[in-house]
Design a protein around this motif. Structure first.
Motif, PDB file in Angstrom:
ATOM      1  N   THR A  34       0.825  -1.202   0.000  1.00  0.00           N
ATOM      2  CA  THR A  34       0.000   0.000   0.000  1.00  0.00           C
ATOM      3  C   THR A  34       0.857   1.248   0.000  1.00  0.00           C
ATOM      4  O   THR A  34       0.625   2.200  -0.770  1.00  0.00           O
ATOM      5  N   ARG A  35       1.886   1.272   0.852  1.00  0.00           N
ATOM      6  CA  ARG A  35       2.780   2.423   0.922  1.00  0.00           C
ATOM      7  C   ARG A  35       3.494   2.652  -0.413  1.00  0.00           C
ATOM      8  O   ARG A  35       3.579   3.790  -0.889  1.00  0.00           O
ATOM      9  N   SER A  36       3.988   1.585  -1.008  1.00  0.00           N
ATOM     10  CA  SER A  36       4.735   1.722  -2.259  1.00  0.00           C
ATOM     11  C   SER A  36       3.834   2.177  -3.399  1.00  0.00           C
ATOM     12  O   SER A  36       4.238   3.010  -4.229  1.00  0.00           O
ATOM     13  N   LEU A  37       2.632   1.645  -3.459  1.00  0.00           N
ATOM     14  CA  LEU A  37       1.703   2.060  -4.516  1.00  0.00           C
ATOM     15  C   LEU A  37       1.293   3.519  -4.333  1.00  0.00           C
ATOM     16  O   LEU A  37       1.138   4.260  -5.312  1.00  0.00           O
ATOM     17  N   LYS A  38       1.124   3.945  -3.098  1.00  0.00           N
ATOM     18  CA  LYS A  38       0.818   5.350  -2.854  1.00  0.00           C
ATOM     19  C   LYS A  38       1.980   6.240  -3.279  1.00  0.00           C
ATOM     20  O   LYS A  38       1.773   7.321  -3.856  1.00  0.00           O
ATOM     21  N   GLU A  39       3.215   5.806  -3.008  1.00  0.00           N
ATOM     22  CA  GLU A  39       4.379   6.565  -3.455  1.00  0.00           C
ATOM     23  C   GLU A  39       4.423   6.661  -4.972  1.00  0.00           C
ATOM     24  O   GLU A  39       4.763   7.705  -5.540  1.00  0.00           O
ATOM     25  N   HIS A  40       4.087   5.540  -5.627  1.00  0.00           N
ATOM     26  CA  HIS A  40       4.046   5.527  -7.096  1.00  0.00           C
ATOM     27  C   HIS A  40       3.037   6.543  -7.611  1.00  0.00           C
ATOM     28  O   HIS A  40       3.331   7.338  -8.510  1.00  0.00           O
ATOM     29  N   LEU A  41       1.856   6.525  -7.050  1.00  0.00           N
ATOM     30  CA  LEU A  41       0.808   7.453  -7.472  1.00  0.00           C
ATOM     31  C   LEU A  41       1.223   8.904  -7.221  1.00  0.00           C
ATOM     32  O   LEU A  41       0.948   9.794  -8.039  1.00  0.00           O
ATOM     33  N   GLU A  42       1.887   9.145  -6.102  1.00  0.00           N
ATOM     34  CA  GLU A  42       2.356  10.500  -5.792  1.00  0.00           C
ATOM     35  C   GLU A  42       3.390  10.971  -6.818  1.00  0.00           C
ATOM     36  O   GLU A  42       3.378  12.141  -7.230  1.00  0.00           O
ATOM     37  N   ALA A  43       4.287  10.062  -7.239  1.00  0.00           N
ATOM     38  CA  ALA A  43       5.297  10.432  -8.234  1.00  0.00           C
ATOM     39  C   ALA A  43       4.642  10.759  -9.573  1.00  0.00           C
ATOM     40  O   ALA A  43       5.010  11.742 -10.232  1.00  0.00           O
ATOM     41  N   ILE A  44       3.663   9.954  -9.973  1.00  0.00           N
ATOM     42  CA  ILE A  44       2.965  10.210 -11.230  1.00  0.00           C
ATOM     43  C   ILE A  44       2.141  11.486 -11.130  1.00  0.00           C
ATOM     44  O   ILE A  44       2.082  12.286 -12.081  1.00  0.00           O
ATOM     45  N   GLN A  45       1.491  11.702  -9.995  1.00  0.00           N
ATOM     46  CA  GLN A  45       0.714  12.920  -9.809  1.00  0.00           C
ATOM     47  C   GLN A  45       1.605  14.155  -9.879  1.00  0.00           C
ATOM     48  O   GLN A  45       1.206  15.207 -10.398  1.00  0.00           O
ATOM     49  N   ALA A  46       2.825  14.036  -9.356  1.00  0.00           N
ATOM     50  CA  ALA A  46       3.768  15.152  -9.417  1.00  0.00           C
ATOM     51  C   ALA A  46       4.106  15.508 -10.865  1.00  0.00           C
ATOM     52  O   ALA A  46       4.270  16.688 -11.200  1.00  0.00           O
ATOM     53  N   LEU A  47       4.204  14.494 -11.728  1.00  0.00           N
ATOM     54  CA  LEU A  47       4.430  14.772 -13.149  1.00  0.00           C
ATOM     55  C   LEU A  47       3.270  15.562 -13.720  1.00  0.00           C
ATOM     56  O   LEU A  47       3.453  16.524 -14.485  1.00  0.00           O
ATOM     57  N   GLN A 197      12.328   5.470 -11.421  1.00  0.00           N
ATOM     58  CA  GLN A 197      12.371   4.625 -12.611  1.00  0.00           C
ATOM     59  C   GLN A 197      10.986   4.328 -13.144  1.00  0.00           C
ATOM     60  O   GLN A 197      10.778   4.278 -14.366  1.00  0.00           O
ATOM     61  N   GLU A 198      10.026   4.121 -12.254  1.00  0.00           N
ATOM     62  CA  GLU A 198       8.647   3.886 -12.701  1.00  0.00           C
ATOM     63  C   GLU A 198       8.101   5.107 -13.444  1.00  0.00           C
ATOM     64  O   GLU A 198       7.404   4.968 -14.455  1.00  0.00           O
ATOM     65  N   ALA A 199       8.435   6.287 -12.947  1.00  0.00           N
ATOM     66  CA  ALA A 199       8.011   7.506 -13.630  1.00  0.00           C
ATOM     67  C   ALA A 199       8.745   7.684 -14.957  1.00  0.00           C
ATOM     68  O   ALA A 199       8.162   8.156 -15.945  1.00  0.00           O
ATOM     69  N   HIS A 200      10.008   7.281 -15.006  1.00  0.00           N
ATOM     70  CA  HIS A 200      10.785   7.429 -16.240  1.00  0.00           C
ATOM     71  C   HIS A 200      10.179   6.652 -17.397  1.00  0.00           C
ATOM     72  O   HIS A 200      10.072   7.168 -18.512  1.00  0.00           O
ATOM     73  N   ILE A 201       9.786   5.417 -17.168  1.00  0.00           N
ATOM     74  CA  ILE A 201       9.239   4.650 -18.284  1.00  0.00           C
ATOM     75  C   ILE A 201       7.867   5.178 -18.673  1.00  0.00           C
ATOM     76  O   ILE A 201       7.468   5.106 -19.845  1.00  0.00           O
ATOM     77  N   THR A 202       7.136   5.742 -17.715  1.00  0.00           N
ATOM     78  CA  THR A 202       5.880   6.403 -18.064  1.00  0.00           C
ATOM     79  C   THR A 202       6.141   7.594 -18.980  1.00  0.00           C
ATOM     80  O   THR A 202       5.441   7.789 -19.981  1.00  0.00           O
ATOM     81  N   ILE A 203       7.156   8.381 -18.654  1.00  0.00           N
ATOM     82  CA  ILE A 203       7.529   9.520 -19.500  1.00  0.00           C
ATOM     83  C   ILE A 203       7.953   9.027 -20.882  1.00  0.00           C
ATOM     84  O   ILE A 203       7.580   9.616 -21.907  1.00  0.00           O
ATOM     85  N   GLY A 204       8.749   7.959 -20.925  1.00  0.00           N
ATOM     86  CA  GLY A 204       9.147   7.391 -22.212  1.00  0.00           C
ATOM     87  C   GLY A 204       7.952   7.001 -23.048  1.00  0.00           C
ATOM     88  O   GLY A 204       7.916   7.241 -24.267  1.00  0.00           O
ATOM     89  N   HIS A 205       6.956   6.403 -22.435  1.00  0.00           N
ATOM     90  CA  HIS A 205       5.740   6.036 -23.157  1.00  0.00           C
ATOM     91  C   HIS A 205       4.996   7.275 -23.648  1.00  0.00           C
ATOM     92  O   HIS A 205       4.436   7.272 -24.753  1.00  0.00           O
ATOM     93  N   LEU A 206       4.981   8.324 -22.853  1.00  0.00           N
ATOM     94  CA  LEU A 206       4.332   9.564 -23.289  1.00  0.00           C
ATOM     95  C   LEU A 206       5.027  10.133 -24.519  1.00  0.00           C
ATOM     96  O   LEU A 206       4.370  10.613 -25.456  1.00  0.00           O
ATOM     97  N   TRP A 207       6.351  10.087 -24.537  1.00  0.00           N
ATOM     98  CA  TRP A 207       7.076  10.560 -25.716  1.00  0.00           C
ATOM     99  C   TRP A 207       6.750   9.713 -26.939  1.00  0.00           C
ATOM    100  O   TRP A 207       6.547  10.251 -28.033  1.00  0.00           O
ATOM    101  N   CYS A 208       6.673   8.407 -26.750  1.00  0.00           N
ATOM    102  CA  CYS A 208       6.329   7.528 -27.861  1.00  0.00           C
ATOM    103  C   CYS A 208       4.909   7.802 -28.356  1.00  0.00           C
ATOM    104  O   CYS A 208       4.631   7.733 -29.558  1.00  0.00           O
ATOM    105  N   GLU A 209       4.032   8.128 -27.440  1.00  0.00           N
ATOM    106  CA  GLU A 209       2.661   8.476 -27.825  1.00  0.00           C
ATOM    107  C   GLU A 209       2.639   9.776 -28.633  1.00  0.00           C
ATOM    108  O   GLU A 209       1.866   9.924 -29.586  1.00  0.00           O
ATOM    109  N   MET A 210       3.493  10.716 -28.276  1.00  0.00           N
ATOM    110  CA  MET A 210       3.602  11.948 -29.042  1.00  0.00           C
ATOM    111  C   MET A 210       4.140  11.674 -30.445  1.00  0.00           C
ATOM    112  O   MET A 210       3.674  12.264 -31.426  1.00  0.00           O
ATOM    113  N   VAL A 211       5.099  10.771 -30.555  1.00  0.00           N
ATOM    114  CA  VAL A 211       5.630  10.397 -31.873  1.00  0.00           C
ATOM    115  C   VAL A 211       4.525   9.768 -32.708  1.00  0.00           C
ATOM    116  O   VAL A 211       4.339  10.113 -33.879  1.00  0.00           O
TER     117      VAL A 211
END
Length: 217
Positions: A34-47, A197-211
């Motif tokens: 639960t703690r780790s998933l909340k941290e993940h969501l917080e990192a994505i929300q920060a983006l 790192q979890e946020a990084h691959i999300t960003i990479g996917h966003l760039w690929c979506e833009m392409v």
């Protein structure tokens, strides 16, 4: 409550239960997850809250380079090496839409080059030497470092800029010193490597979506 099972006629009691520590959500792995998933969501929300402009600017730079016939180079260590390979594969193959392939090279995949360069020039030069060999002005280097402190990533960015490449830092924490050597920087505001790192691959996917959105025909 004590649970037990039968095996070869012997009663087996779990260590945790025998110590009087019942398996409840509060002291099991549930709270960790639960703690780790909340941290993940917080990192994505920060983006979403504070990094969209940087992600968009970097994505536009990638699209412009590919449209002009230039290539994307990527480098990183460990998990960031895997991200570099992942993003390159999406560009050379496809992300979601059928489209022409785009030139992207992960500098982390050639074991002969990696070991020879590390042996002959030192690991700090392992990516810079490849940039010098493969990059031309107008190409884009995506330099990935969760800490922003990896010497070989910093040197790769320095070499790329000297050649005339555009450089994008994908990092976490403060992003320095890598951020100071790149044209565009996306900093994931987290101190935990895994969340960055979890946020990084999300960003990479966003760039690929833009392409896909801008260049697919």
């Amino acid at each position: 409550m004590v649970s037990s099972s039968k095996f070869s006629g012997q009663k087996i009691t779990s260590t945790t239960e025998a110590e009087g520590n019942p398996l409840t959500p509060e002291n099991s792995s549930t709270s960790l997850l639960t703690r780790s998933l909340k941290e993940h969501l917080e990192a994505i929300q920060a983006l979403l809250d504070s990094r969209l402009a940087e992600i968009d600017g970097a994505g536009r730079l990638i699209c412009e380079a590919l449209r002009a016939g230039n290539k994307i180079l990527l480098c990183g260590n460990g998990g960031s090496a895997a991200d570099a390979q992942h993003i390159a594969a999406e560009l050379v193959g496809r992300y979601e839409r059928q489209r022409k392939p785009f030139p992207a090279v992960s500098l982390t995949t050639d074991t002969s080059a990696l070991t020879a360069l590390s042996n002959d020039y030192g690991y700090e030069e392992v990516f810079a030497r490849q940039v010098e060999a493969l990059a031309v002005a107008g190409d884009v280097l995506i330099a990935i470092s969760t800490s922003g402190k990896s010497p070989n990533i910093v040197k790769a960015a320095q070499k790329a800029k000297a050649i005339g490449c555009k450089t994008i830092a994908l990092t976490g924490c403060s992003g320095e010193p890598l951020a100071s050597h790149c044209d565009l920087v996306v900093v994931v505001p987290s101190e935990r490597t895994s969340r960055v790192q979890e946020a990084h691959i999300t960003i990479g996917h966003l760039w690929c979506e833009m392409v896909d959105s801008n260049l697919a025909k």
